[in-house]
Design a protein around this motif. Structure first.
Motif, short mmCIF file in Angstrom:
data_model
loop_
_atom_site.label_atom_id
_atom_site.label_comp_id
_atom_site.label_asym_id
_atom_site.label_seq_id
_atom_site.Cartn_x
_atom_site.Cartn_y
_atom_site.Cartn_z
N GLU A 2 17.68 8.89 -3.35
CA GLU A 2 17.93 7.64 -4.06
C GLU A 2 16.93 7.41 -5.20
N ASN A 3 15.88 8.23 -5.26
CA ASN A 3 14.78 8.02 -6.19
C ASN A 3 14.18 6.62 -6.00
N LYS A 4 13.95 6.28 -4.70
CA LYS A 4 13.42 4.97 -4.35
C LYS A 4 12.21 5.12 -3.43
N PHE A 5 11.33 4.13 -3.51
CA PHE A 5 10.14 4.09 -2.68
C PHE A 5 10.23 2.90 -1.74
N LYS A 10 3.88 1.52 9.04
CA LYS A 10 4.12 2.78 8.35
C LYS A 10 5.60 3.15 8.40
N ILE A 11 6.09 3.73 7.31
CA ILE A 11 7.46 4.24 7.24
C ILE A 11 7.43 5.69 6.78
N LYS A 12 8.29 6.52 7.35
CA LYS A 12 8.44 7.89 6.88
C LYS A 12 9.93 8.22 6.80
N PHE A 13 10.36 8.71 5.63
CA PHE A 13 11.75 9.12 5.45
C PHE A 13 11.89 10.59 5.81
N PHE A 14 12.83 10.90 6.69
CA PHE A 14 13.11 12.27 7.10
C PHE A 14 14.30 12.77 6.27
N SER A 15 13.99 13.51 5.21
CA SER A 15 15.02 13.88 4.24
C SER A 15 16.10 14.77 4.83
N ARG A 36 0.83 -1.19 0.00
CA ARG A 36 0.00 0.00 0.00
C ARG A 36 0.88 1.26 0.00
N ILE A 37 0.65 2.13 -0.96
CA ILE A 37 1.47 3.33 -1.09
C ILE A 37 1.39 4.21 0.16
N TYR A 38 0.20 4.35 0.73
CA TYR A 38 0.05 5.28 1.86
C TYR A 38 0.85 4.86 3.09
N LYS A 39 1.28 3.60 3.13
CA LYS A 39 2.09 3.13 4.24
C LYS A 39 3.59 3.34 4.00
N GLY A 40 3.94 3.70 2.76
CA GLY A 40 5.35 3.81 2.39
C GLY A 40 5.85 5.24 2.39
N THR A 41 7.06 5.40 1.87
CA THR A 41 7.71 6.72 1.88
C THR A 41 8.69 6.82 0.72
N PHE A 42 8.90 8.03 0.24
CA PHE A 42 9.77 8.27 -0.91
C PHE A 42 11.09 8.88 -0.46
N ASN A 43 12.19 8.29 -0.91
CA ASN A 43 13.53 8.82 -0.66
C ASN A 43 14.00 9.48 -1.95
N PHE A 79 15.06 7.02 8.71
CA PHE A 79 13.69 6.53 8.62
C PHE A 79 13.07 6.47 10.01
N VAL A 80 11.78 6.79 10.09
CA VAL A 80 11.00 6.55 11.29
C VAL A 80 9.97 5.49 10.95
N VAL A 81 9.87 4.46 11.79
CA VAL A 81 9.06 3.29 11.50
C VAL A 81 8.07 3.06 12.64
N LEU A 82 6.79 2.81 12.29
CA LEU A 82 5.76 2.49 13.27
C LEU A 82 5.29 1.06 13.02
N THR A 83 5.22 0.24 14.09
CA THR A 83 4.83 -1.15 13.93
C THR A 83 3.42 -1.40 14.46
N SER A 84 2.90 -2.58 14.15
CA SER A 84 1.57 -2.98 14.62
C SER A 84 1.54 -3.16 16.13
N GLU A 85 2.72 -3.24 16.75
CA GLU A 85 2.82 -3.36 18.20
C GLU A 85 2.82 -2.00 18.89
#
Length: 310
Positions: free
Chosen positions: A140-143, A177-182, A130-137, A187-193
């Motif tokens: 690197e031009n990577k998702f 969820k992942i968020k890249f802090f440019s 799911r795109i909304y759970k991901g993040t763009f760097n 990266f900041v990562v949130l888990t199901s826990e």
């Protein structure tokens, strides 16, 4: 709602409590707004990095016997349609660094990228991403996007090579969820826990972790949206409810240490966080803004610009 901090613009769809007029493009540099009259009920998905292109999707339509959405890529200045399709039920999309390709998230399909020059499609090899759970760097031009089924797993799609790599991280549980802090290259990562982590750019080093289950006022769950201040010195998250507050709590977390700096109790009618805004503020669904450091709520430029110009 979409807020583009880099270009000081925003897109506000219709049906918000403060916007009954239609799809509105806001420019905070000159405090002007523009109504897209032909797309009154369309939903904005994303704005290109150069603020020249806009991806919109329609309400659900019946097409060839199934539910679909019409998707268009629009030139903001001329309103020329660059690309359109009714073949999918589209959920989300993002542009690559050069605004030459888009990644599309559609129902019952793999994620695929679309070349805006040739319209060639490249499918990612994994399903249920799911795109909304991901993040763009952008460096690197990577998702980067977490696996929906495999614990600790992140997939990395390169817009340059069209290849997808698998990364195993040092976390507990499945990543939500992942968020890249440019500005920090982390990266900041949130888990199901309900655990929040900070990782180095390559996921090799874990800087800190924050376990929300250890709080005295334990949250039911932490929202999958991770916001940040404009400086990226602070992280903003929300709990839909806690033991003591059924309306939920918003958290301001120190990016450097992972310590919670402020708890803001939500109240009925205030409006939950819709988007990150400028400075240390977030935009609420009420159209007002809230300072995550002080908890102060005020009338926002969004309402003022819409009221004065549309």
């Amino acid at each position: 709602m979409i807020v583009n901090r880099t270009n000081k613009t925003a897109l506000i769809e219709k049906d918000k409590s403060f916007n009954g007029k239609g799809l509105i493009f806001l420019n905070f540099e000159n405090n002007t707004s523009r109504l897209f009259k032909d797309y009154e009920d369309w939903e904005p998905i994303t704005i290109s990095n150069n603020s020249e292109l806009l991806i919109l999707k329609s309400q659900w339509i019946s097409h060839r016997g199934t539910n679909k959405t019409e998707l268009i890529i629009l030139n903001i200045k001329t309103e020329e349609i660059i690309f359109s399709t009714k073949d999918f039920l589209v959920y989300d999309s993002i542009f690559d660094k050069g605004n030459d390709r888009v990644l599309l998230d559609v129902h019952n399909k793999k994620l695929f990228s679309l070349d805006l020059k040739t319209f060639e499609k490249t499918e990612l090899p994994k399903k249920e991403l799911r795109i909304y759970k991901g993040t763009f760097n952008s460096f690197e031009n990577k998702f980067y996007v977490p696996s929906e089924t495999k614990k600790k797993c992140v997939f990395c799609f390169s817009f340059e090579t069209r290849e997808t790599d698998e990364i195993l991280t040092d976390v507990i549980g499945k990543i939500d969820k992942i968020k890249f802090f440019s500005k920090k290259r982390t990266f900041v990562v949130l888990t199901s826990e309900n655990i929040l982590y900070s990782f180095s750019e390559n996921f090799k080093i874990k800087n800190w972790q924050l376990d929300f289950k250890e709080l005295g006022d334990k949250p039911s769950n932490i929202s999958q949206k991770i916001f940040s201040s404009e400086s990226q010195d602070f992280i903003f998250l929300s709990a839909s409810s806690t033991i003591k507050n059924n309306w939920g709590v918003d958290y301001c977390v120190d990016y450097k240490t992972g310590n919670i700096l402020n708890y803001i109790n939500n109240t009925q009618g205030r409006g939950r966080i819709a988007e990150q805004f400028f400075g240390n503020e977030v935009l609420l669904h009420s159209g007002k803004t809230m300072d995550m450091i002080s908890g102060k709520i005020r009338e926002s430029e969004v309402i003022k610009i819409i009221t004065n110009n549309v």
